[in-house]
Design a protein around this motif. Sequence first.
Motif, PDB file in Angstrom:
ATOM      1  N   MET A 250       0.866  -1.195   0.000  1.00 15.79           N
ATOM      2  CA  MET A 250       0.000   0.000   0.000  1.00 15.79           C
ATOM      3  C   MET A 250       0.891   1.231   0.000  1.00 15.79           C
ATOM      4  O   MET A 250       1.765   1.355   0.865  1.00 15.79           O
ATOM      5  CB  MET A 250      -0.909   0.021   1.228  1.00 15.79           C
ATOM      6  N   SER A 251       0.631   2.116  -0.928  1.00 13.87           N
ATOM      7  CA  SER A 251       1.544   3.256  -1.050  1.00 13.87           C
ATOM      8  C   SER A 251       0.792   4.583  -1.193  1.00 13.87           C
ATOM      9  O   SER A 251      -0.385   4.612  -1.541  1.00 13.87           O
ATOM     10  CB  SER A 251       2.474   3.050  -2.252  1.00 13.87           C
ATOM     11  N   GLU A 252       1.512   5.632  -0.906  1.00 14.12           N
ATOM     12  CA  GLU A 252       1.026   7.019  -1.070  1.00 14.12           C
ATOM     13  C   GLU A 252       2.212   7.917  -1.383  1.00 14.12           C
ATOM     14  O   GLU A 252       3.326   7.414  -1.552  1.00 14.12           O
ATOM     15  CB  GLU A 252       0.321   7.504   0.202  1.00 14.12           C
ATOM     16  N   HIS A 253       1.935   9.203  -1.490  1.00 15.84           N
ATOM     17  CA  HIS A 253       2.979  10.150  -1.897  1.00 15.84           C
ATOM     18  C   HIS A 253       3.343  11.109  -0.762  1.00 15.84           C
ATOM     19  O   HIS A 253       2.508  11.412   0.084  1.00 15.84           O
ATOM     20  CB  HIS A 253       2.478  10.981  -3.094  1.00 15.84           C
ATOM     21  N   ALA A 254       4.566  11.583  -0.821  1.00 17.15           N
ATOM     22  CA  ALA A 254       5.022  12.583   0.139  1.00 17.15           C
ATOM     23  C   ALA A 254       4.621  13.960  -0.385  1.00 17.15           C
ATOM     24  O   ALA A 254       5.417  14.674  -0.989  1.00 17.15           O
ATOM     25  CB  ALA A 254       6.529  12.497   0.315  1.00 17.15           C
ATOM     26  N   CYS A 255       3.372  14.282  -0.169  1.00 16.67           N
ATOM     27  CA  CYS A 255       2.831  15.528  -0.741  1.00 16.67           C
ATOM     28  C   CYS A 255       1.697  16.051   0.132  1.00 16.67           C
ATOM     29  O   CYS A 255       1.331  15.414   1.117  1.00 16.67           O
ATOM     30  CB  CYS A 255       2.293  15.240  -2.146  1.00 16.67           C
ATOM     31  N   PHE A 256       1.153  17.189  -0.225  1.00 18.32           N
ATOM     32  CA  PHE A 256      -0.089  17.618   0.436  1.00 18.32           C
ATOM     33  C   PHE A 256      -1.187  17.762  -0.609  1.00 18.32           C
ATOM     34  O   PHE A 256      -0.915  18.034  -1.788  1.00 18.32           O
ATOM     35  CB  PHE A 256       0.119  18.885   1.270  1.00 18.32           C
ATOM     36  N   THR A 257      -2.402  17.512  -0.182  1.00 19.51           N
ATOM     37  CA  THR A 257      -3.553  17.590  -1.096  1.00 19.51           C
ATOM     38  C   THR A 257      -4.739  18.326  -0.471  1.00 19.51           C
ATOM     39  O   THR A 257      -5.587  18.825  -1.204  1.00 19.51           O
ATOM     40  CB  THR A 257      -4.062  16.190  -1.497  1.00 19.51           C
ATOM     41  N   TRP A 258      -4.812  18.339   0.863  1.00 15.57           N
ATOM     42  CA  TRP A 258      -5.988  18.925   1.523  1.00 15.57           C
ATOM     43  C   TRP A 258      -5.690  20.338   1.986  1.00 15.57           C
ATOM     44  O   TRP A 258      -4.583  20.639   2.409  1.00 15.57           O
ATOM     45  CB  TRP A 258      -6.396  18.089   2.745  1.00 15.57           C
ATOM     46  N   GLY A 259      -6.685  21.168   1.915  1.00 18.80           N
ATOM     47  CA  GLY A 259      -6.549  22.523   2.415  1.00 18.80           C
ATOM     48  C   GLY A 259      -7.926  23.104   2.661  1.00 18.80           C
ATOM     49  O   GLY A 259      -8.939  22.389   2.591  1.00 18.80           O
ATOM     50  N   GLN A 260      -7.960  24.381   2.938  1.00 19.85           N
ATOM     51  CA  GLN A 260      -9.244  25.054   3.160  1.00 19.85           C
ATOM     52  C   GLN A 260      -9.301  26.302   2.305  1.00 19.85           C
ATOM     53  O   GLN A 260      -8.289  26.980   2.117  1.00 19.85           O
ATOM     54  CB  GLN A 260      -9.391  25.446   4.625  1.00 19.85           C
ATOM     55  N   GLN A 261     -10.495  26.561   1.809  1.00 22.30           N
ATOM     56  CA  GLN A 261     -10.735  27.844   1.157  1.00 22.30           C
ATOM     57  C   GLN A 261     -12.060  28.371   1.668  1.00 22.30           C
ATOM     58  O   GLN A 261     -13.072  27.647   1.632  1.00 22.30           O
ATOM     59  CB  GLN A 261     -10.780  27.684  -0.360  1.00 22.30           C
ATOM     60  N   GLN A 262     -12.047  29.584   2.158  1.00 18.87           N
ATOM     61  CA  GLN A 262     -13.238  30.209   2.733  1.00 18.87           C
ATOM     62  C   GLN A 262     -13.897  29.290   3.760  1.00 18.87           C
ATOM     63  O   GLN A 262     -15.113  29.105   3.778  1.00 18.87           O
ATOM     64  CB  GLN A 262     -14.228  30.591   1.629  1.00 18.87           C
ATOM     65  N   GLY A 263     -13.054  28.652   4.574  1.00 17.86           N
ATOM     66  CA  GLY A 263     -13.558  27.813   5.651  1.00 17.86           C
ATOM     67  C   GLY A 263     -14.024  26.436   5.226  1.00 17.86           C
ATOM     68  O   GLY A 263     -14.481  25.652   6.057  1.00 17.86           O
TER      69      GLY A 263
END
Lengths: 292, 277
Positions: free
Chosen positions: A96-109
């Motif tokens: 099982m693998s994933e990446h060393a990155c970011f994908t989640w954030g917030q915009q206008q809450g």
Amino acid sequence: MTMSVKNSEIMVGVGLRHPHFSDILTQPKQVDFVEVHSENYFGLGGAALSVLTQVREKYPVSLHSTSMGLGSTQNVPMQYLARLKTLTQKINPFLMSEHACFTWGQQQGQLIHSGDLLPIAHTLQTLTKMSAQVDKVQNFLGRQLIIENISAYVKFDESYFSEADFLARLCQRTGAKVLLDINNIAVNSMNFEGGDIHQSVADYINELPVGSVAQIHLAGCTEPLTGEMTIDDHARPVSDDVWLGYQQALIRFGAVPTLIEWDSELPEWSVLVDEAKKARDIAHATLARKSI
Amino acid sequence: MNELSKTETGKNESTINESVKNEQRLLLEVIWNDEPLALAQCGFNAQGINIYRRNLLVNAQRALTISFPTVFALLDSDISESLVYQFLRVSAPNRGDWTQWGEHFSHFLSTTEVGADYPYLADCAALDWYVHCALHGRDQTLASSTLQLLSKGEPEQLFIAFNQNVKVFKTAYPLTEIFQAHHNSDELQRKVAMGDAQKVLASVSVEQVVMVYRPEFQPQVTTLSASEGAFMLSLLSGQSLAQSLDAVKYDNEFSFEQWLFTAIERNLINIIKEKKI
């Protein structure tokens, strides 16, 4: 002198995409495993999941996730992890693998997903946050994660670890392993380091401890126009530079499972099988030389 | 260099913490808010940001084209790219799975100029979404042992739980014909369906009841007769079998036995339940 490497000692697989469903189910077994993008099978049922279940009866399956965003300052949402866990229980992947990155954030809450693998700052703070996320996910899934280096098109000035050093530290803290994508090193080398791919790969792999790499990804990408950045589109055969890098990696890390990735402008199944055969041949030759 | 000494190289760690959060926020903002000024002021490599922007649009367009094949077959490419761009900004993905993105696309279309010019587009999008959801929906079949309740139980106390992939809805447009015109595997049937759709669109609109269902893995779309539609909508709203039969009692052409036979053939029913009232 040790014994030469046997065919069975390195697993070489290919990325499985929808257009090849019929090929994988009807043709004789020509690869050692397949890898799929986890999110493509997050549905509760349907044909794709049924095919994957049938494929699993014939092949070991690696689940490669693309959306977890383990390096996000936001936590990975539980709804996402629950779907991944359901799929994991159904498919029982061998990796099982994933990446060393970011994908989640917030915009206008509001929570948003970037829809892409965005780079992270390689700092102690990110390492601490990401280690906690990896721990949480590994505990939740009851599985070891393999974390992949990414290709990036921007960099954070804050970084003071190299990506390889960051990954080595992450694995030391969490028990996760590294998924070494040679093409991503090549892309970053061309975009940020002057394009001496041989040197970039050598520097990268020498920073990773022997035994830290659990899988290798190989891919090719389209040549950029002059002055443009190279885009990691997985649309071409593995390049000569990447094959050379693969040999360097094999010498350091040994016979780790190797995957041919091809995501855009998909060729015939036989082309993927041929690429896998080439990887296997190179691995055998390289590892045999190493063992002398 | 050990981890502690790393932090001594420049800024203190709490400054870096906040900085990393801000940098992630800034990177997301500059990718999503497609303004030249934001790009010029962000400090990131402009070519790199443009690659992320392009990737985002391409990924979003690919996802919506897969989930809404009828809608995108109806639209010119420049309009569709503009719609994808706008929809990303009003309904950003938040599930980590492009397949699950698009639930609000039908409503969004109804608010756009192209949606006003072609009012059937929003309903086409709704149909596409139901088909898309059915394609990935839970695999369900009839619990056949519950059929015996039909002969033993009282219709007032019987309720039908449908397969989760069944969707029935009303529309003022020839959705089944439009859908078949683009997705029927037979070219002649596609042409016939297109002709039928054009005829209906050119005439006074009549309400139709359309059903999506999934016999095995491939979702199907059909138009129900007025009585079948009324009967199924009644059952789907939670009314008992007796109440639902009442809704069609003046329609001499409606036969429950025939409906049941077809419903089983189409895998519409999950279970029949008895509730003592």
